[in-house]
Design an enzyme around this catalytic site. Sequence first.
Site, PDB file in Angstrom:
ATOM      1  N   ASP A 154     -11.700   2.554   3.622  1.00  0.00           N
ATOM      2  CA  ASP A 154     -11.808   1.197   3.926  1.00  0.00           C
ATOM      3  C   ASP A 154     -13.528   0.834   3.598  1.00  0.00           C
ATOM      4  O   ASP A 154     -13.904  -0.192   3.503  1.00  0.00           O
ATOM      5  CB  ASP A 154     -11.730   0.620   5.114  1.00  0.00           C
ATOM      6  CG  ASP A 154     -10.541  -0.464   4.978  1.00  0.00           C
ATOM      7  OD1 ASP A 154     -10.135  -1.033   3.795  1.00  0.00           O
ATOM      8  OD2 ASP A 154      -9.806  -0.844   5.891  1.00  0.00           O
TER       9      ASP A 154
ATOM     10  N   LYS B 212       0.778  -1.311   0.149  1.00  0.00           N
ATOM     11  CA  LYS B 212      -0.092   0.196   0.019  1.00  0.00           C
ATOM     12  C   LYS B 212       1.001   1.357   0.124  1.00  0.00           C
ATOM     13  O   LYS B 212       0.716   2.505  -0.795  1.00  0.00           O
ATOM     14  CB  LYS B 212      -0.942   0.007   1.182  1.00  0.00           C
ATOM     15  CG  LYS B 212      -2.035  -0.964   1.137  1.00  0.00           C
ATOM     16  CD  LYS B 212      -2.909  -1.117   2.496  1.00  0.00           C
ATOM     17  CE  LYS B 212      -3.840  -2.193   2.229  1.00  0.00           C
ATOM     18  NZ  LYS B 212      -4.429  -2.926   3.536  1.00  0.00           N
TER      19      LYS B 212
ATOM     20  N   GLN C 128      -5.238  -1.620   9.550  1.00  0.00           N
ATOM     21  CA  GLN C 128      -5.178  -2.803   8.812  1.00  0.00           C
ATOM     22  C   GLN C 128      -5.854  -3.908   9.742  1.00  0.00           C
ATOM     23  O   GLN C 128      -5.538  -3.959  10.817  1.00  0.00           O
ATOM     24  CB  GLN C 128      -3.499  -3.225   8.546  1.00  0.00           C
ATOM     25  CG  GLN C 128      -3.328  -4.564   8.054  1.00  0.00           C
ATOM     26  CD  GLN C 128      -3.603  -4.480   6.573  1.00  0.00           C
ATOM     27  OE1 GLN C 128      -3.836  -3.532   5.827  1.00  0.00           O
ATOM     28  NE2 GLN C 128      -4.232  -5.655   5.964  1.00  0.00           N
TER      29      GLN C 128
HETATM   30  N1  GUN Z   1      -7.026  -7.062   5.657  1.00  0.00           N
HETATM   31  C1  GUN Z   1      -7.163  -7.446   4.445  1.00  0.00           C
HETATM   32  N2  GUN Z   1      -7.952  -7.006   3.450  1.00  0.00           N
HETATM   33  C2  GUN Z   1      -8.129  -5.736   4.113  1.00  0.00           C
HETATM   34  C3  GUN Z   1      -8.623  -4.707   3.916  1.00  0.00           C
HETATM   35  O1  GUN Z   1      -9.197  -4.448   2.878  1.00  0.00           O
HETATM   36  N3  GUN Z   1      -8.788  -3.590   4.469  1.00  0.00           N
HETATM   37  C4  GUN Z   1      -8.081  -3.743   6.021  1.00  0.00           C
HETATM   38  N4  GUN Z   1      -8.425  -2.707   6.572  1.00  0.00           N
HETATM   39  N5  GUN Z   1      -7.487  -4.639   6.230  1.00  0.00           N
HETATM   40  C5  GUN Z   1      -7.504  -5.952   5.398  1.00  0.00           C
END
Ligand code: GUN
Length: 294
Positions: free
Chosen positions: A121, A54, A98
């Site tokens: 998100d 990211k 996350q």
């Molecule tokens: N963990 C796995 N996929 C995601 C996601 O799309 N967002 C977040 N915040 N955590 C994740």
Amino acid sequence: MTARIIDGKLIAAELRARVADEVARVQREHDLTPGLAVVLVGNDPASEVYVRSKHKQTQAAGMASFEHVLPADVTQEKLIGLIGRLNRDPAVHGILVQLPLPKGLDTEAVIAAIDPAKDVDGLHPNNAGRLAGGLPALSPCTPLGCIILTKSIHESLEGMDALVIGRSNLVGRPLVQLLLNENATVTIAHSRSRDLPDLCRRADLVYAAVGKPEMVRGDWIKPGATVIDVGITRLPSDDGKTRLVGDVAFTEALAIAGAITPVPGGVGQMTVACLLVNTLRAACAIRGLPPPAV
Ligand code: GUN
């Protein structure tokens, strides 16, 4: 017949390039640099890989990337205190915590602490509720990616029979809402559903998002259907290394489906690309600018 393989890697690269163009434009025209803050708690290896990716892709798109790494034993107050500071920081337009969080932390309370305008998100109840109510909202990234991949095959999803397997807040539930917005006829299946193979055989569009490797078999697929595989499980392989496996038995499905996403190289790449889209959209909305062209 062999299914068309949907190239998520290519589609994600094209989307990232379009985001980068729009980022350059808002910088030039409005002196706005969209900023994304990612919060990682603990040291789960898979989460570390996602967060690094990211960070790199956010910078490559010309946006500001802020990484906050906290120890697994951080207190709830400290974590929520950090979110409060990010909510107030004018350089931050998107906040992503996350998941999964380490045990002992209250995920719901942490998500609820994020300013809904910065919730890239799409997990805050305000955004989830707006999406369910058919209102404009920041939507979760993986389901957004699933829709873009489907539309690379079908210009319109109107009237198509879609089956979503899995009802998580991160994928299944928001995907159902996005499919409804596209005027698809949606069925949502889950671990308690009866006769999943039969439900699957009726579907023009199949979305597998349960995290059970190769659960969906080739003979469950309606001939010519489009199959989007959201699952990603790391399994040991014969050579002593590991391999990534989706929720769909790929080789079997390839012979029957009309189009299918591979794992890896399908949905996975789209999630981060859509996160960049959401960050750009959030930055424009916070600044009171019209929505960007992506
Ligand atoms: N963990 C796995 N996929 C995601 C996601 O799309 N967002 C977040 N915040 N955590 C994740």
